[in-house]
Design an enzyme around this catalytic site. Sequence first.
Site, PDB file in Angstrom:
ATOM      1  N   ASP A  17       0.833  -1.210   0.000  1.00 14.14           N
ATOM      2  CA  ASP A  17       0.000   0.000   0.000  1.00 14.14           C
ATOM      3  C   ASP A  17       0.866   1.258   0.000  1.00 14.14           C
ATOM      4  OD1 ASP A  17      -2.409   1.363  -0.028  1.00 14.14           O
ATOM      5  OD2 ASP A  17      -2.593   1.382   2.150  1.00 14.14           O
ATOM      6  N   ASN A  65     -10.846  -2.556  -4.898  1.00 10.76           N
ATOM      7  CA  ASN A  65     -10.098  -1.664  -5.809  1.00 10.76           C
ATOM      8  C   ASN A  65     -10.757  -1.597  -7.188  1.00 10.76           C
ATOM      9  OD1 ASN A  65      -6.827  -2.742  -4.565  1.00 10.76           O
ATOM     10  ND2 ASN A  65      -8.097  -1.019  -3.887  1.00 10.76           N
TER      11      ASN A  65
HETATM   12  C1  IPE Z   1      -5.244  -2.692   0.012  1.00 13.73           C
HETATM   13  O1  IPE Z   1      -4.971  -1.330  -0.141  1.00 13.73           O
HETATM   14  C2  IPE Z   1      -5.232  -3.365  -1.316  1.00 13.73           C
HETATM   15  C3  IPE Z   1      -3.933  -3.486  -1.988  1.00 13.73           C
HETATM   16  C4  IPE Z   1      -2.787  -3.104  -1.484  1.00 13.73           C
HETATM   17  C5  IPE Z   1      -3.969  -4.096  -3.285  1.00 13.73           C
HETATM   18  P1  IPE Z   1      -6.158  -0.267  -0.242  1.00 13.73           P
HETATM   19  O2  IPE Z   1      -5.514   1.054  -0.438  1.00 13.73           O
HETATM   20  O3  IPE Z   1      -7.136  -0.689  -1.257  1.00 13.73           O
HETATM   21  O4  IPE Z   1      -6.826  -0.393   1.196  1.00 13.73           O
HETATM   22  P2  IPE Z   1      -7.709   0.637   2.013  1.00 13.73           P
HETATM   23  O5  IPE Z   1      -8.770   1.140   1.089  1.00 13.73           O
HETATM   24  O6  IPE Z   1      -6.802   1.739   2.460  1.00 13.73           O
HETATM   25  O7  IPE Z   1      -8.225  -0.142   3.173  1.00 13.73           O
HETATM   26  C1  IPE Z   2      -1.775   0.141  -3.257  1.00 14.72           C
HETATM   27  O1  IPE Z   2      -1.528   1.496  -3.352  1.00 14.72           O
HETATM   28  C2  IPE Z   2      -1.832  -0.525  -4.599  1.00 14.72           C
HETATM   29  C3  IPE Z   2      -3.207  -0.818  -5.042  1.00 14.72           C
HETATM   30  C4  IPE Z   2      -4.255  -0.723  -4.292  1.00 14.72           C
HETATM   31  C5  IPE Z   2      -3.374  -1.265  -6.412  1.00 14.72           C
HETATM   32  P1  IPE Z   2      -2.708   2.544  -3.342  1.00 14.72           P
HETATM   33  O2  IPE Z   2      -3.105   2.793  -4.758  1.00 14.72           O
HETATM   34  O3  IPE Z   2      -3.802   2.137  -2.460  1.00 14.72           O
HETATM   35  O4  IPE Z   2      -1.943   3.815  -2.765  1.00 14.72           O
HETATM   36  P2  IPE Z   2      -2.505   4.839  -1.687  1.00 14.72           P
HETATM   37  O5  IPE Z   2      -2.968   4.054  -0.508  1.00 14.72           O
HETATM   38  O6  IPE Z   2      -3.616   5.582  -2.362  1.00 14.72           O
HETATM   39  O7  IPE Z   2      -1.329   5.699  -1.381  1.00 14.72           O
HETATM   40 MG    MG Z   3      -4.111   2.416  -0.462  1.00 13.47          MG
END
Ligand code: IPE
Ligand code: IPE
Ligand code: MG
Length: 230
Positions: A17, A65
């Site tokens: 993340d 996502n």
């Molecule tokens: C979790 O991250 C999913 C992945 C890293 C693929 P998210 O960014 O989607 O999680 P939340 O929304 O902060 O819980």
């Molecule tokens: C995690 O990074 C990767 C995926 C969920 C695909 P994020 O896209 O959630 O990055 P932040 O949390 O917005 O920084």
């Molecule tokens: Mg994230």
Amino acid sequence: MKADNLNIPRHVAVIMDGNGRWAKKRLMPRTFGHNAGMNAMIAMARKAKQMGVRYLTVYALSTENLSRPREELDGLYNLFRKYFTKNVKDLYAEGAAVRVIGDITALPEDVQKLIAEGVANSPADAQFFVILALNYGARAEITRAVNAAISRGERVEEGDVSALLDTKDFPDPDLIIRTGGELRLSNFLLWQAAYAELYFTDVLFPDFDEKQFEKAIKDYSSRNRRFGKI
Ligand code: IPE
Ligand code: IPE
Ligand code: MG
């Protein structure tokens, strides 16, 4: 402690993340962060293998996502296309295999095909597995398992449930790492995480380098896993 004295987890699972925030800090589009995240993921897999980890599961796309803007999803699908055509070949060359968990039928058809080929072309005698969680959600996975059990019409034991999950071929994770500073599991491996050690770091995933990975393994190595016993 010397690296060779470490207690190495057999299975490490990573919630990668922070890509979006990493890009935002640089005034760049989110896809730029995902691109940097993929490079970090490739380096992490190499490090994990080198340290003696056998299974590395990476949360690359959650079921939730999938409701992100089209543009971001298209950027992610392009990265998956690249990974499953080019980067997997480096894994094969090192005798490593790629596997997938999650419901990939919601992904574009060409991506599904590349994923299937990437899995099928993996070496049969692999000693190291990179398991990509794609359109993965633990609740959806458990729901699929429940429906499979119902259609069999038999009561299930705990082991039967494990055998109906997408992760049936892999041991439960010993260590779950989450980068990016959030203290939650976000629907990742909820059943399998029952006795996993958890490691959280504020480091954004594109900055989670080999030193950071080693730090997490060292932290794991110092833990006392009791599994409910004394
Ligand atoms: C979790 O991250 C999913 C992945 C890293 C693929 P998210 O960014 O989607 O999680 P939340 O929304 O902060 O819980
Ligand atoms: C995690 O990074 C990767 C995926 C969920 C695909 P994020 O896209 O959630 O990055 P932040 O949390 O917005 O920084
Ligand atoms: Mg994230």
